[in-house]
Design a protein around this motif. Structure first.
Motif, PDB file in Angstrom:
ATOM      1  N   GLY A  35       0.817  -1.206   0.000  1.00  0.00           N
ATOM      2  CA  GLY A  35       0.000   0.000   0.000  1.00  0.00           C
ATOM      3  C   GLY A  35       0.852   1.258   0.000  1.00  0.00           C
ATOM      4  N   ARG A  36       1.920   1.273   0.786  1.00  0.00           N
ATOM      5  CA  ARG A  36       2.800   2.443   0.832  1.00  0.00           C
ATOM      6  C   ARG A  36       3.549   2.642  -0.478  1.00  0.00           C
ATOM      7  NH1 ARG A  36       5.819   2.392   6.763  1.00  0.00           N
ATOM      8  NH2 ARG A  36       3.955   2.069   8.043  1.00  0.00           N
ATOM      9  N   ALA A  37       3.840   1.540  -1.163  1.00  0.00           N
ATOM     10  CA  ALA A  37       4.606   1.611  -2.408  1.00  0.00           C
ATOM     11  C   ALA A  37       3.721   1.827  -3.632  1.00  0.00           C
ATOM     12  CB  ALA A  37       5.428   0.337  -2.587  1.00  0.00           C
ATOM     13  N   GLY A  38       2.405   1.801  -3.430  1.00  0.00           N
ATOM     14  CA  GLY A  38       1.499   1.962  -4.565  1.00  0.00           C
ATOM     15  C   GLY A  38       1.433   0.726  -5.442  1.00  0.00           C
ATOM     16  N   LEU A  39       1.703  -0.440  -4.842  1.00  0.00           N
ATOM     17  CA  LEU A  39       1.656  -1.705  -5.568  1.00  0.00           C
ATOM     18  C   LEU A  39       0.558  -2.584  -4.996  1.00  0.00           C
ATOM     19  CD1 LEU A  39       5.488  -2.523  -5.493  1.00  0.00           C
ATOM     20  CD2 LEU A  39       4.234  -1.508  -7.402  1.00  0.00           C
ATOM     21  N   SER A  40       0.158  -3.582  -5.735  1.00  0.00           N
ATOM     22  CA  SER A  40      -0.765  -4.572  -5.181  1.00  0.00           C
ATOM     23  C   SER A  40       0.043  -5.566  -4.358  1.00  0.00           C
ATOM     24  CB  SER A  40      -1.498  -5.308  -6.301  1.00  0.00           C
ATOM     25  OG  SER A  40      -0.609  -6.155  -7.006  1.00  0.00           O
ATOM     26  N   PRO A  41      -0.552  -6.174  -3.329  1.00  0.00           N
ATOM     27  CA  PRO A  41       0.177  -7.196  -2.562  1.00  0.00           C
ATOM     28  C   PRO A  41       0.694  -8.327  -3.445  1.00  0.00           C
ATOM     29  CG  PRO A  41      -1.793  -6.519  -1.378  1.00  0.00           C
ATOM     30  CD  PRO A  41      -1.870  -5.880  -2.741  1.00  0.00           C
ATOM     31  N   ALA A  42      -0.101  -8.693  -4.463  1.00  0.00           N
ATOM     32  CA  ALA A  42       0.324  -9.777  -5.356  1.00  0.00           C
ATOM     33  C   ALA A  42       1.575  -9.376  -6.129  1.00  0.00           C
ATOM     34  CB  ALA A  42      -0.807 -10.131  -6.315  1.00  0.00           C
ATOM     35  N   HIS A  43       1.633  -8.113  -6.581  1.00  0.00           N
ATOM     36  CA  HIS A  43       2.806  -7.656  -7.336  1.00  0.00           C
ATOM     37  C   HIS A  43       4.043  -7.632  -6.441  1.00  0.00           C
ATOM     38  CE1 HIS A  43       4.186  -5.060 -10.910  1.00  0.00           C
ATOM     39  NE2 HIS A  43       5.249  -5.502 -10.279  1.00  0.00           N
ATOM     40  N   LEU A  44       3.892  -7.127  -5.214  1.00  0.00           N
ATOM     41  CA  LEU A  44       5.029  -7.105  -4.296  1.00  0.00           C
ATOM     42  C   LEU A  44       5.484  -8.517  -3.974  1.00  0.00           C
ATOM     43  CD1 LEU A  44       7.025  -5.588  -2.571  1.00  0.00           C
ATOM     44  CD2 LEU A  44       5.306  -5.444  -0.763  1.00  0.00           C
ATOM     45  N   SER A  45       4.539  -9.430  -3.829  1.00  0.00           N
ATOM     46  CA  SER A  45       4.891 -10.821  -3.559  1.00  0.00           C
ATOM     47  C   SER A  45       5.713 -11.397  -4.702  1.00  0.00           C
ATOM     48  CB  SER A  45       3.624 -11.650  -3.368  1.00  0.00           C
ATOM     49  OG  SER A  45       3.947 -13.019  -3.199  1.00  0.00           O
ATOM     50  N   ARG A  46       5.357 -11.053  -5.944  1.00  0.00           N
ATOM     51  CA  ARG A  46       6.122 -11.551  -7.087  1.00  0.00           C
ATOM     52  C   ARG A  46       7.521 -10.950  -7.120  1.00  0.00           C
ATOM     53  NH1 ARG A  46       0.796 -11.598  -9.476  1.00  0.00           N
ATOM     54  NH2 ARG A  46       0.965  -9.416 -10.138  1.00  0.00           N
ATOM     55  N   LEU A  47       7.651  -9.673  -6.691  1.00  0.00           N
ATOM     56  CA  LEU A  47       8.984  -9.067  -6.613  1.00  0.00           C
ATOM     57  C   LEU A  47       9.831  -9.786  -5.566  1.00  0.00           C
ATOM     58  CD1 LEU A  47       8.131  -5.237  -6.749  1.00  0.00           C
ATOM     59  CD2 LEU A  47       8.945  -6.691  -8.608  1.00  0.00           C
ATOM     60  N   GLU A  48       9.206 -10.144  -4.447  1.00  0.00           N
ATOM     61  CA  GLU A  48       9.943 -10.778  -3.347  1.00  0.00           C
ATOM     62  C   GLU A  48      10.339 -12.221  -3.656  1.00  0.00           C
ATOM     63  OE1 GLU A  48       8.170  -8.286   0.475  1.00  0.00           O
ATOM     64  OE2 GLU A  48       7.737 -10.421   0.285  1.00  0.00           O
ATOM     65  N   THR A  49       9.666 -12.843  -4.619  1.00  0.00           N
ATOM     66  CA  THR A  49      10.008 -14.222  -4.979  1.00  0.00           C
ATOM     67  C   THR A  49      10.799 -14.287  -6.280  1.00  0.00           C
ATOM     68  OG1 THR A  49       7.852 -14.461  -6.074  1.00  0.00           O
ATOM     69  CG2 THR A  49       8.023 -15.209  -3.779  1.00  0.00           C
ATOM     70  N   GLY A  50      11.096 -13.112  -6.881  1.00  0.00           N
ATOM     71  CA  GLY A  50      11.897 -13.084  -8.086  1.00  0.00           C
ATOM     72  C   GLY A  50      11.135 -13.395  -9.348  1.00  0.00           C
ATOM     73  N   ARG A  51       9.800 -13.487  -9.268  1.00  0.00           N
ATOM     74  CA  ARG A  51       9.009 -13.779 -10.469  1.00  0.00           C
ATOM     75  C   ARG A  51       8.716 -12.531 -11.284  1.00  0.00           C
ATOM     76  NH1 ARG A  51       3.863 -16.696  -8.687  1.00  0.00           N
ATOM     77  NH2 ARG A  51       4.161 -15.486  -6.780  1.00  0.00           N
ATOM     78  N   ARG A  52       8.976 -11.363 -10.721  1.00  0.00           N
ATOM     79  CA  ARG A  52       8.861 -10.103 -11.438  1.00  0.00           C
ATOM     80  C   ARG A  52      10.109  -9.278 -11.186  1.00  0.00           C
ATOM     81  NH1 ARG A  52       3.955  -7.688 -13.126  1.00  0.00           N
ATOM     82  NH2 ARG A  52       2.902  -9.220 -14.431  1.00  0.00           N
ATOM     83  N   GLN A  53      10.543  -8.504 -12.175  1.00  0.00           N
ATOM     84  CA  GLN A  53      11.707  -7.646 -12.044  1.00  0.00           C
ATOM     85  C   GLN A  53      11.277  -6.241 -11.638  1.00  0.00           C
ATOM     86  OE1 GLN A  53      15.102  -8.521 -12.423  1.00  0.00           O
ATOM     87  NE2 GLN A  53      14.058 -10.464 -12.163  1.00  0.00           N
ATOM     88  N   PRO A  54      11.853  -5.678 -10.592  1.00  0.00           N
ATOM     89  CA  PRO A  54      11.502  -4.310 -10.197  1.00  0.00           C
ATOM     90  C   PRO A  54      12.138  -3.289 -11.122  1.00  0.00           C
ATOM     91  CG  PRO A  54      13.232  -5.133  -8.782  1.00  0.00           C
ATOM     92  CD  PRO A  54      12.844  -6.276  -9.681  1.00  0.00           C
ATOM     93  N   SER A  55      11.398  -2.253 -11.467  1.00  0.00           N
ATOM     94  CA  SER A  55      11.959  -1.142 -12.226  1.00  0.00           C
ATOM     95  C   SER A  55      12.710  -0.225 -11.271  1.00  0.00           C
ATOM     96  CB  SER A  55      10.846  -0.365 -12.926  1.00  0.00           C
ATOM     97  OG  SER A  55       9.991   0.237 -11.965  1.00  0.00           O
ATOM     98  N   LEU A  56      13.477   0.698 -11.813  1.00  0.00           N
ATOM     99  CA  LEU A  56      14.191   1.648 -10.972  1.00  0.00           C
ATOM    100  C   LEU A  56      13.232   2.464 -10.103  1.00  0.00           C
ATOM    101  CD1 LEU A  56      16.712   3.064  -9.989  1.00  0.00           C
ATOM    102  CD2 LEU A  56      16.678   4.466 -12.054  1.00  0.00           C
ATOM    103  N   PRO A  57      12.115   2.983 -10.651  1.00  0.00           N
ATOM    104  CA  PRO A  57      11.186   3.718  -9.782  1.00  0.00           C
ATOM    105  C   PRO A  57      10.642   2.860  -8.641  1.00  0.00           C
ATOM    106  CG  PRO A  57      10.723   4.229 -12.069  1.00  0.00           C
ATOM    107  CD  PRO A  57      11.722   3.106 -12.073  1.00  0.00           C
ATOM    108  N   MET A  58      10.388   1.576  -8.918  1.00  0.00           N
ATOM    109  CA  MET A  58       9.922   0.686  -7.848  1.00  0.00           C
ATOM    110  C   MET A  58      10.983   0.526  -6.774  1.00  0.00           C
ATOM    111  SD  MET A  58       7.965  -2.415  -9.785  1.00  0.00           S
ATOM    112  CE  MET A  58       6.554  -2.125 -10.851  1.00  0.00           C
ATOM    113  N   LEU A  59      12.244   0.344  -7.209  1.00  0.00           N
ATOM    114  CA  LEU A  59      13.329   0.198  -6.237  1.00  0.00           C
ATOM    115  C   LEU A  59      13.493   1.467  -5.407  1.00  0.00           C
ATOM    116  CD1 LEU A  59      16.010  -1.683  -8.371  1.00  0.00           C
ATOM    117  CD2 LEU A  59      14.667  -2.612  -6.479  1.00  0.00           C
ATOM    118  N   LEU A  60      13.355   2.636  -6.047  1.00  0.00           N
ATOM    119  CA  LEU A  60      13.435   3.894  -5.306  1.00  0.00           C
ATOM    120  C   LEU A  60      12.339   3.976  -4.262  1.00  0.00           C
ATOM    121  CD1 LEU A  60      14.224   6.386  -8.205  1.00  0.00           C
ATOM    122  CD2 LEU A  60      15.681   5.956  -6.228  1.00  0.00           C
ATOM    123  N   GLY A  61      11.122   3.598  -4.659  1.00  0.00           N
ATOM    124  CA  GLY A  61      10.003   3.656  -3.728  1.00  0.00           C
ATOM    125  C   GLY A  61      10.161   2.689  -2.574  1.00  0.00           C
TER     126      GLY A  61
END
Length: 202
Positions: A35-61
């Protein structure tokens, strides 16, 4: 054939577990952090498991939320408060098409990166987040959209703006562009977290 959510190789080894560990260390649930990052929980979960690649703006956030820096998320940890960062070949990390490497010290509210923006990468992504940004074009031409205005920058040109202004960044030429990029969190209440031990979190 991979689906958008499964089987995506982790091109940033170590980032996914660091994202998960930092969130847990901060006592944040997946839902709260997303919620703080402006992402869905499912999207953050995929970032945390390596199934999605974070963009630079996501990493900054995410770095802002967790009180760290993009460089530290990538595992680049020079001596704390080291004033000198040596140059050399561009051996940065890649996320969502952009290449970047650390250009400043860790544990500070101002994050400096050297960035390569390939043609067509993230050009349609609108960014809005607390803080300020300053960028300086080293090579190639860069198109910067600020609100309803669009500016084409040549080598030697720079831009300095409030990050709450909706902005887009894209390379104009097929050869891409290279720039120095500085992001500061001094307009954000989370700035004190990025100052490391200099200040204590609320």
């Amino acid at each position: 054939m991979n689906t958008p959510d499964e089987g995506v190789p982790d091109e940033l080894p170590g980032v996914a577990p660091r994202l998960r560990d930092l969130r847990r260390d901060r006592g944040l649930t997946l839902e709260a952090a997303a919620g703080r990052a402006g992402l869905s929980p499912a999207h953050l979960s995929r970032l945390e498991t390596g199934r999605r690649q974070p963009s630079l703006p996501m990493l900054l956030g995410l770095a802002r939320i967790y009180g760290t820096t993009v460089s530290e998320l990538l595992g680049e940890q020079p001596p704390e408060r080291d004033a000198i960062v040596r140059g050399g070949g561009f051996e940065g990390a890649e996320a969502d098409g952009w290449m970047y490497r650390q250009a400043g010290g860790s544990g500070r509210a101002m994050q400096a990166l050297r960035v390569r923006v390939p043609y067509g990468a993230q050009g349609d992504l609108v960014r809005v987040h607390p803080g300020e940004e300053w960028l300086y074009v080293l090579e190639g031409r860069l198109r910067v959209g600020l609100g309803d205005t669009v500016h084409d920058l040549e080598p030697g040109d720079s831009a300095h703006f409030d990050s709450l202004t909706p902005h887009r960044i894209a390379a104009v030429d097929r050869g891409g562009a290279e720039l120095l990029f500085v992001h500061t969190l001094l307009q954000s209440p989370a700035a004190e977290l990025c100052l490391g031990n200099a200040l204590h979190a609320r």
